[in-house]
Design an enzyme around this catalytic site. Structure first.
Site, PDB file in Angstrom:
ATOM      1  CG  ASN A  56      -1.853  -0.944   1.480  1.00 24.90           C
ATOM      2  OD1 ASN A  56      -1.912  -1.505   0.621  1.00 24.90           O
ATOM      3  ND2 ASN A  56      -3.223  -0.930   2.355  1.00 24.90           N
ATOM      4  N   GLY A  57       0.750   2.262  -0.864  1.00 28.92           N
ATOM      5  CA  GLY A  57       1.447   3.727  -1.029  1.00 28.92           C
ATOM      6  C   GLY A  57       1.701   3.296  -1.957  1.00 28.92           C
ATOM      7  CD  GLU A  90     -20.602  16.171   4.575  1.00 25.82           C
ATOM      8  OE1 GLU A  90     -19.929  16.614   3.724  1.00 25.82           O
ATOM      9  OE2 GLU A  90     -20.800  14.982   4.643  1.00 25.82           O
ATOM     10  CE  LYS A 120     -21.539  12.355   2.258  1.00 28.05           C
ATOM     11  NZ  LYS A 120     -20.767  12.675   3.123  1.00 28.05           N
ATOM     12  CD  GLU A 126     -19.317  11.009  -0.855  1.00 31.82           C
ATOM     13  OE1 GLU A 126     -17.876  10.418  -1.376  1.00 31.82           O
ATOM     14  OE2 GLU A 126     -19.453  10.990   0.190  1.00 31.82           O
TER      15      GLU A 126
HETATM   16  O1  M6R Z   1     -11.093   9.831   7.266  1.00 33.37           O
HETATM   17  P1  M6R Z   1     -10.922  10.932   6.217  1.00 33.37           P
HETATM   18  O2  M6R Z   1     -11.920  11.804   7.797  1.00 33.37           O
HETATM   19  O3  M6R Z   1      -9.521  12.121   7.424  1.00 33.37           O
HETATM   20  O4  M6R Z   1     -11.386  11.113   5.714  1.00 33.37           O
HETATM   21  C1  M6R Z   1     -11.609  12.617   4.926  1.00 33.37           C
HETATM   22  C2  M6R Z   1     -12.564  12.025   3.731  1.00 33.37           C
HETATM   23  O5  M6R Z   1     -11.762  11.390   2.632  1.00 33.37           O
HETATM   24  C3  M6R Z   1     -13.800  11.494   3.617  1.00 33.37           C
HETATM   25  O6  M6R Z   1     -14.155  12.827   4.377  1.00 33.37           O
HETATM   26  C4  M6R Z   1     -14.132  11.865   2.805  1.00 33.37           C
HETATM   27  O7  M6R Z   1     -14.245  12.750   1.582  1.00 33.37           O
HETATM   28  C5  M6R Z   1     -15.907  10.672   2.363  1.00 33.37           C
HETATM   29  N1  M6R Z   1     -15.580  10.273   0.765  1.00 33.37           N
HETATM   30  C6  M6R Z   1     -17.273  11.661   1.987  1.00 33.37           C
HETATM   31  O8  M6R Z   1     -17.957  11.438   2.509  1.00 33.37           O
END
Ligand code: M6R
Length: 609
Positions: free
Chosen positions: A98-99, A482, A486, A489
């Site tokens: 991973n990475g 937000e 939502k 996505e």
């Molecule tokens: O794990 P995190 O809260 O750091 O993740 C941040 C974003 O990748 C995450 O909130 C992303 O935007 C979601 N898919 C939103 O629903």
């Protein structure tokens, strides 16, 4: 993003590996693979698409072995294909990764010059060949592994096996999470504790630049110079129930409906009359934030939206100037850091690469303290921050963040109260009133969920649209952002969030009958201003979906769909008005037939830059 599972046992490990991969599916991936050592040979099977394809291939071809590694890949270098899927093999070695190895191109050239051939376009194949190259001049694989890792730049979580030694599993991490699961007479590795919950609850977290040498009976951890490091095992409190869908069709749906319980959990054991216990912020005491004069919040995606809401509360209740920034921007900017500044990160996973990099950068800057608001105990952000406020949302599997967001918001409100108390900026009456309101939140969130069937009807008309605007004012502006995130996505409908007052400065040009406008309109001090903005949109023929407090008045006509929501205290409106927006996105996605829990191209935890 990519997932890793590894196992060494006295039984066949392929089912453990495949089950682990299934549990990592939520992270997002496009291909999968497994490799065991069977009779001193590497038995490697790879497929594109879902883990179920790999399971079928394993059933058909057979995959035995008491040691093995497995992987779900989210393509970075090279298209999703069987050839590019992991594990990658070089002679006797098999590796999953991973990475990103940033200097892979120059290493590849050097290895080609040494006679190595490459089948894939991946950086991982380069790394396994580099380890093989070092093995030719090393005493053992550990030495070769260290030598190779000292040469690479970038981030990695790795699992490595050697067909000539079926008694040892190797793992390493730098910038990409990896945990070791401890069993009895068997041990495991994974990129996420969820993968291993059926086989163990005891975990060792690998830290940056650590290598683990794992047998059925032992786990030894070293730094990259070969010094042995003592590690402590921790018990996970996650239950297997939290990772099943139960009676729900999708994880996202289950997680939306879990919000009354998760909000309750965020409060559990923390409220004492009008006080909040000091243990709420791990590592802090009643004076930890007295001297704070400025706050910088950094996060990504939904967590960034939580930060934007948090700013309103922090500035209002503590008087501390608060700045909020997207982590991928913050980390490449020369920020001016004020005296006595608190650096706050917000993250569901605690592993988001840009947020973590920003935290690390903040340590070289002039911040006096760091605090993370996080859902995952043991994650990198938690381990590297001075203080942690756990959101306690419980495991969130759906890629779209729902209960993680509302518990982040509640945590930020709690934080504002704690800081306000320490700074003496909040009166006893104001504190009492907010505490009383906070206690009502779980029940109120249950009431808001009751709009579900109305929203599923609205979604029938809405889901056919291709574009949409979300409007809000004041603290509801980030909630509009937000709501738009939502929707886009998971339903793939193009959506943008706007501050309603900003509309006439450009986006109003987009308004016509084909552009629905969702207005987030709780009854609050900005209601009149918002109504004026709504009229401007209405006058241009837009179809309006107004999510409004039930007693607030709004003109009704054939252009307007009104969703009347329960009355609630103003301070709780950002949390509660999020719920109908989550439901709208969910129902549109279901109608549009998208993969709700694992939307295309997305990963749950973005562990690469
Ligand atoms: O794990 P995190 O809260 O750091 O993740 C941040 C974003 O990748 C995450 O909130 C992303 O935007 C979601 N898919 C939103 O629903």
């Amino acid at each position: 993003m990519c997932g890793i599972v590894g196992a060494i046992a006295q039984r066949n490990v392929s089912q453990i590996l495949l089950e682990g991969l299934s549990r990592l599916e939520y992270r997002g991936y496009d291909s999968a693979g497994i490799c065991t050592i069977d009779k001193n040979e590497l038995n490697c099977i790879k497929t594109t698409g879902k883990v179920k394809n790999l399971k079928e291939a394993v059933k058909e071809k057979g995959c035995l072995g008491t040691i093995g590694i497995a992987h779900t890949r989210w393509a970075t270098h090279g298209v999703p294909s069987e050839v590019n899927a992991h594990p990658h093999i070089c002679e006797n070695l098999a590796l999953v990764h991973n990475g990103i190895i940033e200097n892979f191109a120059e290493l590849k050239e050097q290895l080609i010059a040494l006679g190595y051939n490459f089948k894939s376009q991946t950086d991982t194949e380069v790394l396994v060949c580099l380890i093989h190259h070092h093995l030719q001049s090393s005493d053992n694989l550990l030495q070769a592994f260290k030598a190779a890792l000292n040469e690479v730049k970038g981030s990695f979580g790795l699992a490595l096996i050697d067909k000539n030694d079926s008694n040892t599993l190797y793992a390493a991490r730098s910038g990409s999470p990896l945990i070791i699961g401890l069993g009895i007479g068997e041990n495991f590795i994974a990129s996420d504790t969820l993968a291993l919950l059926p086989v163990t609850r005891r975990f060792i977290y690998l830290e940056e630049n650590e290598i683990a040498v794992i047998t059925t009976e032992s786990v030894n951890v070293y730094d990259l110079d070969g010094n042995k490091i003592e590690k402590t095992a921790v018990e996970s409190d996650l239950d297997t129930e939290s990772i099943s869908k139960g009676r729900y069709r999708h994880y996202m749906q289950k997680e939306i409906f879990e919000q009354p319980q998760s909000l309750q959990n965020t409060l559990l054991g923390r409220l004492r009359g009008d006080d909040i216990s000091t243990e709420t912020i791990v590592g802090s005491d009643e004076n930890s934030f007295k001297d704070i004069e400025a706050i910088q919040i950094v996060a990504c995606g939904t967590s960034y939206h939580a930060g934007l809401v948090g700013r309103y509360w922090l500035e209002e209740l503590t008087g501390i100037p608060t700045n909020v920034e997207i982590a991928s921007e913050y980390r490449y900017r020369k920020a001016v850091v004020r005296k006595n500044s608190l650096f706050i990160t917000i993250s569901q996973s605690g592993e988001t690469a840009d947020t973590l990099a920003s935290l690390r950068l903040s340590k070289e800057q002039n911040y006096s303290k760091s605090l993370c608001i996080c859902n995952v105990n043991g994650s990198s952000l938690v381990r590297e921050s001075d203080f942690t406020l756990f959101t306690k949302a419980g495991a969130e599997i759906g890629v779209a963040s729902t209960k993680a967001f509302t518990t982040q918001l509640l945590s930020l409100l709690i934080l504002a109260l704690i800081l306000g108390k320490q700074k003496g900026t909040i009166s006893a009456e104001q504190n009492h009133e907010i505490m009383e309101n906070i206690r009502k939140l779980p029940n109120l969130s249950q009431e808001f969920l009751e709009c579900d069937s109305q929203i599923s009807k609205l979604a029938e008309e809405f889901s056919g649209k291709h574009h949409c605007l979300f409007l809000g004012r004041g603290v509801m502006f980030p909630i509009a952002l937000e709501g738009a995130l939502k929707l886009k996505e998971i339903s793939y409908i193009h959506a943008e969030g706007y501050a309603a007052g900003e509309l006439k400065h450009g986006p109003i040009a987009l308004i016509d009958k084909e552009m629905p406008v969702v207005v987030v309109a709780p009854d609050n001090s900005l209601m009149d201003k918002l109504i004026s903005n709504v009229e401007e949109v209405r006058a241009r023929g837009a179809l309006l979906y107004i999510f409004i407090s039930k007693d607030a008045h709004i003109k009704q006509d054939e252009q307007t769909r009104k969703l009347a929501l329960p009355d609630c205290p103003e301070i709780l409106q950002p949390i509660l008005f999020t719920i109908p927006l989550q439901l709208l996105a969910y129902h549109c996605a279901v109608i549009n037939g998208t993969d709700v829990d694992q939307p295309r191209n997305l990963a749950k935890s973005v562990t690469v830059e």
